[in-house]
Design an enzyme around this catalytic site. Sequence first.
Site, PDB file in Angstrom:
ATOM      1  N   ASN A   9       0.856  -1.238   0.081  1.00  0.00           N
ATOM      2  CA  ASN A   9       0.007  -0.007   0.049  1.00  0.00           C
ATOM      3  C   ASN A   9       1.007   1.209  -0.027  1.00  0.00           C
ATOM      4  O   ASN A   9       1.681   1.554   0.818  1.00  0.00           O
ATOM      5  CB  ASN A   9      -1.022  -0.181   1.293  1.00  0.00           C
ATOM      6  CG  ASN A   9      -1.653   1.235   1.180  1.00  0.00           C
ATOM      7  OD1 ASN A   9      -1.630   2.008   0.604  1.00  0.00           O
ATOM      8  ND2 ASN A   9      -2.448   1.378   2.414  1.00  0.00           N
ATOM      9  N   TRP A  10       0.839   1.714  -1.235  1.00  0.00           N
ATOM     10  CA  TRP A  10       1.890   2.948  -1.341  1.00  0.00           C
ATOM     11  C   TRP A  10       1.324   4.384  -0.620  1.00  0.00           C
ATOM     12  O   TRP A  10       2.093   5.054  -0.647  1.00  0.00           O
ATOM     13  CB  TRP A  10       2.143   3.087  -2.763  1.00  0.00           C
ATOM     14  CG  TRP A  10       2.794   2.223  -3.447  1.00  0.00           C
ATOM     15  CD1 TRP A  10       3.263   1.030  -2.872  1.00  0.00           C
ATOM     16  CD2 TRP A  10       3.340   2.103  -4.854  1.00  0.00           C
ATOM     17  NE1 TRP A  10       4.069   0.315  -3.845  1.00  0.00           N
ATOM     18  CE2 TRP A  10       3.900   0.841  -5.116  1.00  0.00           C
ATOM     19  CE3 TRP A  10       3.275   3.006  -5.969  1.00  0.00           C
ATOM     20  CZ2 TRP A  10       4.440   0.429  -6.374  1.00  0.00           C
ATOM     21  CZ3 TRP A  10       3.620   2.652  -6.943  1.00  0.00           C
ATOM     22  CH2 TRP A  10       4.397   1.290  -7.249  1.00  0.00           C
ATOM     23  N   LYS A  11      -0.015   4.325  -0.030  1.00  0.00           N
ATOM     24  CA  LYS A  11      -0.612   5.433   0.363  1.00  0.00           C
ATOM     25  C   LYS A  11      -0.406   6.701  -0.458  1.00  0.00           C
ATOM     26  O   LYS A  11      -0.231   6.320  -1.527  1.00  0.00           O
ATOM     27  CB  LYS A  11      -0.016   5.558   1.778  1.00  0.00           C
ATOM     28  CG  LYS A  11      -0.327   4.131   2.702  1.00  0.00           C
ATOM     29  CD  LYS A  11       0.077   4.512   4.341  1.00  0.00           C
ATOM     30  CE  LYS A  11      -0.204   3.030   4.868  1.00  0.00           C
ATOM     31  NZ  LYS A  11       0.113   2.960   6.247  1.00  0.00           N
ATOM     32  N   HIS A  96      -9.305   1.005   4.971  1.00  0.00           N
ATOM     33  CA  HIS A  96      -8.167   1.363   5.838  1.00  0.00           C
ATOM     34  C   HIS A  96      -8.413   2.040   6.956  1.00  0.00           C
ATOM     35  O   HIS A  96      -9.200   3.010   7.073  1.00  0.00           O
ATOM     36  CB  HIS A  96      -7.251   1.897   4.928  1.00  0.00           C
ATOM     37  CG  HIS A  96      -5.614   1.747   5.526  1.00  0.00           C
ATOM     38  ND1 HIS A  96      -5.193   2.699   6.323  1.00  0.00           N
ATOM     39  CD2 HIS A  96      -4.701   1.014   5.032  1.00  0.00           C
ATOM     40  CE1 HIS A  96      -4.099   2.259   6.735  1.00  0.00           C
ATOM     41  NE2 HIS A  96      -3.873   1.310   5.960  1.00  0.00           N
ATOM     42  N   GLU A  98      -6.898   4.431   7.978  1.00  0.00           N
ATOM     43  CA  GLU A  98      -6.629   5.952   7.796  1.00  0.00           C
ATOM     44  C   GLU A  98      -7.756   6.540   7.095  1.00  0.00           C
ATOM     45  O   GLU A  98      -8.145   7.476   7.516  1.00  0.00           O
ATOM     46  CB  GLU A  98      -5.369   5.961   7.046  1.00  0.00           C
ATOM     47  CG  GLU A  98      -3.921   5.648   7.824  1.00  0.00           C
ATOM     48  CD  GLU A  98      -2.930   5.010   7.008  1.00  0.00           C
ATOM     49  OE1 GLU A  98      -3.078   5.104   5.719  1.00  0.00           O
ATOM     50  OE2 GLU A  98      -1.937   4.531   7.714  1.00  0.00           O
ATOM     51  N   GLU A 168      -4.993  -5.170  10.360  1.00  0.00           N
ATOM     52  CA  GLU A 168      -3.826  -4.140  10.594  1.00  0.00           C
ATOM     53  C   GLU A 168      -4.147  -3.334  12.091  1.00  0.00           C
ATOM     54  O   GLU A 168      -4.938  -2.494  12.108  1.00  0.00           O
ATOM     55  CB  GLU A 168      -3.965  -2.843   9.407  1.00  0.00           C
ATOM     56  CG  GLU A 168      -3.605  -3.569   8.423  1.00  0.00           C
ATOM     57  CD  GLU A 168      -3.310  -2.515   7.267  1.00  0.00           C
ATOM     58  OE1 GLU A 168      -2.348  -2.684   6.634  1.00  0.00           O
ATOM     59  OE2 GLU A 168      -4.016  -1.337   6.941  1.00  0.00           O
ATOM     60  N   GLY A 174       2.763   2.049  10.757  1.00  0.00           N
ATOM     61  CA  GLY A 174       3.817   3.231  10.698  1.00  0.00           C
ATOM     62  C   GLY A 174       4.443   3.736  12.002  1.00  0.00           C
ATOM     63  O   GLY A 174       4.964   4.596  12.170  1.00  0.00           O
ATOM     64  N   SER A 214       3.660  -2.220  10.247  1.00  0.00           N
ATOM     65  CA  SER A 214       5.134  -2.330  10.559  1.00  0.00           C
ATOM     66  C   SER A 214       5.777  -3.631  10.026  1.00  0.00           C
ATOM     67  O   SER A 214       6.963  -3.989  10.818  1.00  0.00           O
ATOM     68  CB  SER A 214       5.790  -1.960  11.990  1.00  0.00           C
ATOM     69  OG  SER A 214       5.203  -0.444  12.140  1.00  0.00           O
ATOM     70  N   GLY A 235       3.140  -1.062   4.263  1.00  0.00           N
ATOM     71  CA  GLY A 235       3.177   0.109   4.076  1.00  0.00           C
ATOM     72  C   GLY A 235       4.590   0.601   3.745  1.00  0.00           C
ATOM     73  O   GLY A 235       4.982   0.598   2.639  1.00  0.00           O
TER      74      GLY A 235
HETATM   75  P1  13P Z   1       3.217   0.013   7.770  1.00  0.00           P
HETATM   76  O1  13P Z   1       3.845  -1.142   6.808  1.00  0.00           O
HETATM   77  O2  13P Z   1       3.847   1.494   7.190  1.00  0.00           O
HETATM   78  O3  13P Z   1       3.153   0.133   9.155  1.00  0.00           O
HETATM   79  O4  13P Z   1       1.788   0.487   7.107  1.00  0.00           O
HETATM   80  C1  13P Z   1       0.818  -0.860   7.239  1.00  0.00           C
HETATM   81  C2  13P Z   1      -0.516  -0.224   6.568  1.00  0.00           C
HETATM   82  O5  13P Z   1      -1.038   0.605   6.757  1.00  0.00           O
HETATM   83  C3  13P Z   1      -0.804  -0.850   5.244  1.00  0.00           C
HETATM   84  O6  13P Z   1      -1.906  -0.640   4.748  1.00  0.00           O
END
Ligand code: 13P
Length: 251
Positions: A9-11, A96, A98, A168, A174, A214, A235
């Site tokens: 997930n490149w966000k 997600h 977020e 997640e 993150g 993470s 992420g």
């Molecule tokens: P991180 O791997 O940066 O913790 O993010 C995970 C994530 O939210 C994937 O959708």
Amino acid sequence: MRKKIVAGNWKMNTNLCEAVELAKGIRERLSEVPSNVKLIVAPPFTNIESVEEILSGTPVAVAAQNCADHDKGAYTGEISAKMIASCGCKYVILGHSERRTYYGETSAKIVEKMKLAFAAGLGVILCIGENLDERNAGKHFEVTRKEIEDVLFNFTAEDMANVTVAYEPIWAIGTGVTATSAQAEEIHAHVRKVIASEFGEKVADEMTILYGGSCKPSNAKELFSCPDIDGGLIGGAALKPDDFIAIAKSY
Ligand code: 13P
């Protein structure tokens, strides 16, 4: 045999040049990825077409990070599931944390989006997970159960063939703090039980359940060795081809 998936997930991280570089970097190293692992990348909407072009002819699938809760029309700034599918995407990430936290996405909205995603022929990666307060209060089983019930229980057992769940834990996203493999495994096993209670053992058994939060090359192997963890939604570590491929090689 359940599908093993490593999804990136490149966000909101890549401009066009960066996305092209990243996609090329992944393409160059595909021969290292075990044949039983499916790779998915989810670039920002603005990169989807270019990334799709670079990865066409490879087994890597492209996903969108979200879609609209309406089919089409006067919804300025929104992108529909059909538009995403028309660019070659095979999946969409929905729910997600977020999006739930920063954009007020409710389970009811996620259900609407999921209906449209299925109608457009997209597979859905549904994210669930508790926050730190909920974890500290021992509510992680209850929270994840409710998220599954509120969204997936509106669909049929047949629809489940097009669903991948990503657990997640919000406190691990993150933060550099990863759930231990024991913490992750017990929720994955729980999610599978919740799914079995509604859709039967076979559907639950075939459901791919990913861990996200993470996840990196140094911990992927241990996480992926758990019986109910079928891969990862990555992420930060998905933004470097070396790390992303190293995670895929953890199987
Ligand atoms: P991180 O791997 O940066 O913790 O993010 C995970 C994530 O939210 C994937 O959708």
